[in-house]
Design a protein around this motif. Sequence first.
Motif, PDB file in Angstrom:
ATOM      1  N   TYR A  52    -114.773   8.562  98.494  1.00 23.09           N
ATOM      2  CA  TYR A  52    -115.347   9.679  97.749  1.00 23.09           C
ATOM      3  C   TYR A  52    -116.434   9.221  96.783  1.00 23.09           C
ATOM      4  N   ALA A  53    -116.296   8.006  96.269  1.00 18.54           N
ATOM      5  CA  ALA A  53    -117.311   7.466  95.354  1.00 18.54           C
ATOM      6  C   ALA A  53    -118.646   7.310  96.067  1.00 18.54           C
ATOM      7  N   ILE A  54    -118.617   7.099  97.368  1.00 23.35           N
ATOM      8  CA  ILE A  54    -119.859   7.010  98.152  1.00 23.35           C
ATOM      9  C   ILE A  54    -120.320   8.402  98.562  1.00 23.35           C
ATOM     10  N   GLU A  55    -119.383   9.287  98.838  1.00 25.71           N
ATOM     11  CA  GLU A  55    -119.706  10.617  99.370  1.00 25.71           C
ATOM     12  C   GLU A  55    -120.461  11.490  98.368  1.00 25.71           C
ATOM     13  N   TRP A  56    -120.043  11.508  97.103  1.00 31.52           N
ATOM     14  CA  TRP A  56    -120.675  12.397  96.127  1.00 31.52           C
ATOM     15  C   TRP A  56    -122.149  12.077  95.884  1.00 31.52           C
ATOM     16  N   PRO A  57    -122.548  10.804  95.764  1.00 29.49           N
ATOM     17  CA  PRO A  57    -123.989  10.533  95.640  1.00 29.49           C
ATOM     18  C   PRO A  57    -124.780  10.925  96.893  1.00 29.49           C
ATOM     19  N   VAL A  58    -124.151  10.859  98.059  1.00 28.82           N
ATOM     20  CA  VAL A  58    -124.830  11.311  99.278  1.00 28.82           C
ATOM     21  C   VAL A  58    -125.095  12.814  99.182  1.00 28.82           C
ATOM     22  N   PHE A  59    -124.111  13.562  98.689  1.00 34.85           N
ATOM     23  CA  PHE A  59    -124.320  15.004  98.492  1.00 34.85           C
ATOM     24  C   PHE A  59    -125.466  15.263  97.522  1.00 34.85           C
ATOM     25  N   ALA A  60    -125.521  14.490  96.442  1.00 38.06           N
ATOM     26  CA  ALA A  60    -126.613  14.644  95.471  1.00 38.06           C
ATOM     27  C   ALA A  60    -127.955  14.342  96.126  1.00 38.06           C
ATOM     28  N   GLY A  61    -128.003  13.306  96.943  1.00 36.01           N
ATOM     29  CA  GLY A  61    -129.235  12.982  97.658  1.00 36.01           C
ATOM     30  C   GLY A  61    -129.652  14.085  98.606  1.00 36.01           C
ATOM     31  N   PHE A  62    -128.686  14.737  99.254  1.00 33.15           N
ATOM     32  CA  PHE A  62    -129.007  15.842 100.148  1.00 33.15           C
ATOM     33  C   PHE A  62    -129.596  17.013  99.375  1.00 33.15           C
ATOM     34  N   VAL A  63    -129.066  17.306  98.202  1.00 36.27           N
ATOM     35  CA  VAL A  63    -129.605  18.392  97.377  1.00 36.27           C
ATOM     36  C   VAL A  63    -131.049  18.079  96.993  1.00 36.27           C
ATOM     37  N   VAL A  64    -131.330  16.846  96.616  1.00 32.01           N
ATOM     38  CA  VAL A  64    -132.700  16.468  96.251  1.00 32.01           C
ATOM     39  C   VAL A  64    -133.609  16.576  97.471  1.00 32.01           C
ATOM     40  N   PHE A  65    -133.123  16.157  98.640  1.00 30.81           N
ATOM     41  CA  PHE A  65    -133.919  16.236  99.857  1.00 30.81           C
ATOM     42  C   PHE A  65    -134.283  17.681 100.184  1.00 30.81           C
ATOM     43  N   VAL A  66    -133.324  18.603 100.140  1.00 29.34           N
ATOM     44  CA  VAL A  66    -133.591  20.009 100.444  1.00 29.34           C
ATOM     45  C   VAL A  66    -134.536  20.609  99.408  1.00 29.34           C
ATOM     46  N   TRP A  67    -134.318  20.291  98.133  1.00 30.51           N
ATOM     47  CA  TRP A  67    -135.196  20.806  97.083  1.00 30.51           C
ATOM     48  C   TRP A  67    -136.626  20.310  97.290  1.00 30.51           C
ATOM     49  N   TRP A  68    -136.797  19.025  97.573  1.00 29.52           N
ATOM     50  CA  TRP A  68    -138.128  18.466  97.766  1.00 29.52           C
ATOM     51  C   TRP A  68    -138.814  19.088  98.977  1.00 29.52           C
ATOM     52  N   ARG A  69    -138.073  19.312 100.049  1.00 29.52           N
ATOM     53  CA  ARG A  69    -138.648  19.931 101.246  1.00 29.52           C
ATOM     54  C   ARG A  69    -139.097  21.358 100.951  1.00 29.52           C
ATOM     55  N   GLU A  70    -138.314  22.109 100.198  1.00 32.91           N
ATOM     56  CA  GLU A  70    -138.700  23.477  99.831  1.00 32.91           C
ATOM     57  C   GLU A  70    -139.923  23.493  98.908  1.00 32.91           C
ATOM     58  N   VAL A  71    -139.997  22.543  97.989  1.00 33.46           N
ATOM     59  CA  VAL A  71    -141.165  22.464  97.103  1.00 33.46           C
ATOM     60  C   VAL A  71    -142.415  22.180  97.918  1.00 33.46           C
ATOM     61  N   ARG A  72    -142.341  21.226  98.828  1.00 37.02           N
ATOM     62  CA  ARG A  72    -143.504  20.906  99.671  1.00 37.02           C
ATOM     63  C   ARG A  72    -143.917  22.098 100.526  1.00 37.02           C
ATOM     64  N   ALA A  93    -134.949  29.092  88.673  1.00 39.51           N
ATOM     65  CA  ALA A  93    -133.517  29.096  89.008  1.00 39.51           C
ATOM     66  C   ALA A  93    -133.197  28.008  90.030  1.00 39.51           C
ATOM     67  N   ARG A  94    -134.090  27.789  90.991  1.00 42.27           N
ATOM     68  CA  ARG A  94    -133.863  26.723  91.985  1.00 42.27           C
ATOM     69  C   ARG A  94    -133.906  25.347  91.330  1.00 42.27           C
ATOM     70  N   HIS A  95    -134.858  25.143  90.417  1.00 38.02           N
ATOM     71  CA  HIS A  95    -134.949  23.850  89.732  1.00 38.02           C
ATOM     72  C   HIS A  95    -133.682  23.593  88.912  1.00 38.02           C
ATOM     73  N   VAL A  96    -133.233  24.614  88.191  1.00 37.21           N
ATOM     74  CA  VAL A  96    -132.030  24.459  87.368  1.00 37.21           C
ATOM     75  C   VAL A  96    -130.816  24.197  88.252  1.00 37.21           C
ATOM     76  N   ALA A  97    -130.692  24.922  89.357  1.00 33.12           N
ATOM     77  CA  ALA A  97    -129.566  24.712  90.270  1.00 33.12           C
ATOM     78  C   ALA A  97    -129.589  23.298  90.838  1.00 33.12           C
ATOM     79  N   MET A  98    -130.766  22.790  91.168  1.00 28.27           N
ATOM     80  CA  MET A  98    -130.865  21.431  91.693  1.00 28.27           C
ATOM     81  C   MET A  98    -130.405  20.412  90.657  1.00 28.27           C
ATOM     82  N   VAL A  99    -130.865  20.569  89.417  1.00 29.85           N
ATOM     83  CA  VAL A  99    -130.478  19.615  88.369  1.00 29.85           C
ATOM     84  C   VAL A  99    -128.970  19.683  88.116  1.00 29.85           C
ATOM     85  N   VAL A 100    -128.421  20.893  88.037  1.00 32.96           N
ATOM     86  CA  VAL A 100    -126.983  21.046  87.789  1.00 32.96           C
ATOM     87  C   VAL A 100    -126.171  20.418  88.920  1.00 32.96           C
ATOM     88  N   LEU A 101    -126.578  20.674  90.164  1.00 38.93           N
ATOM     89  CA  LEU A 101    -125.835  20.114  91.297  1.00 38.93           C
ATOM     90  C   LEU A 101    -125.929  18.595  91.343  1.00 38.93           C
TER      91      LEU A 101
END
Length: 139
Positions: free
Chosen positions: A44-64, A11-19
């Motif tokens: 906003y065009a710059i802001e949304w990819p930053v949000f996506a990067g934050f989601v990947v960062f949190v997901w990667w930290r939780e996986v580690r 569920a976390r992996h799917v949520a990360m991909v969807v977000l």
Amino acid sequence: MQRLRTPAWIARHVAMVVLVVGFLGLGWWQVTRAAGGNALSFGYAIEWPVFAGFVVFVWWREVRQALRAAPGPSAEDAPPATAGDEPVAPTLAVRRPVRVARVPSTPTEGADDGELAAYNRYLSWLNANPGARPGDYPG
């Protein structure tokens, strides 16, 4: 790696991909709006990819963190430790309570003040009678 294939992790992996896909899609939408003349959309065009990067960062930290955790049975599931033939009780880290000395402090300047002395007598009476109410004070 088996720990990352549980239903909660799936569920976390799917949520990360969807977000991430959703945030990048919103970023692309803002780029098209900015190209159409909406100047505010550049931010906003710059802001949304930053949000996506934050989601990947949190997901990667939780996986580690999940991969670093030592696998094994929990403390409740583990058999009791033994020393020879006798079972040994597990040691728990319990702190001893702190004992506070209840001695009056030495008087400082202004100790001759009658009002202060009366207040200190009142506090001493309250300390000696913990169940009493302030209205019960005889003084």
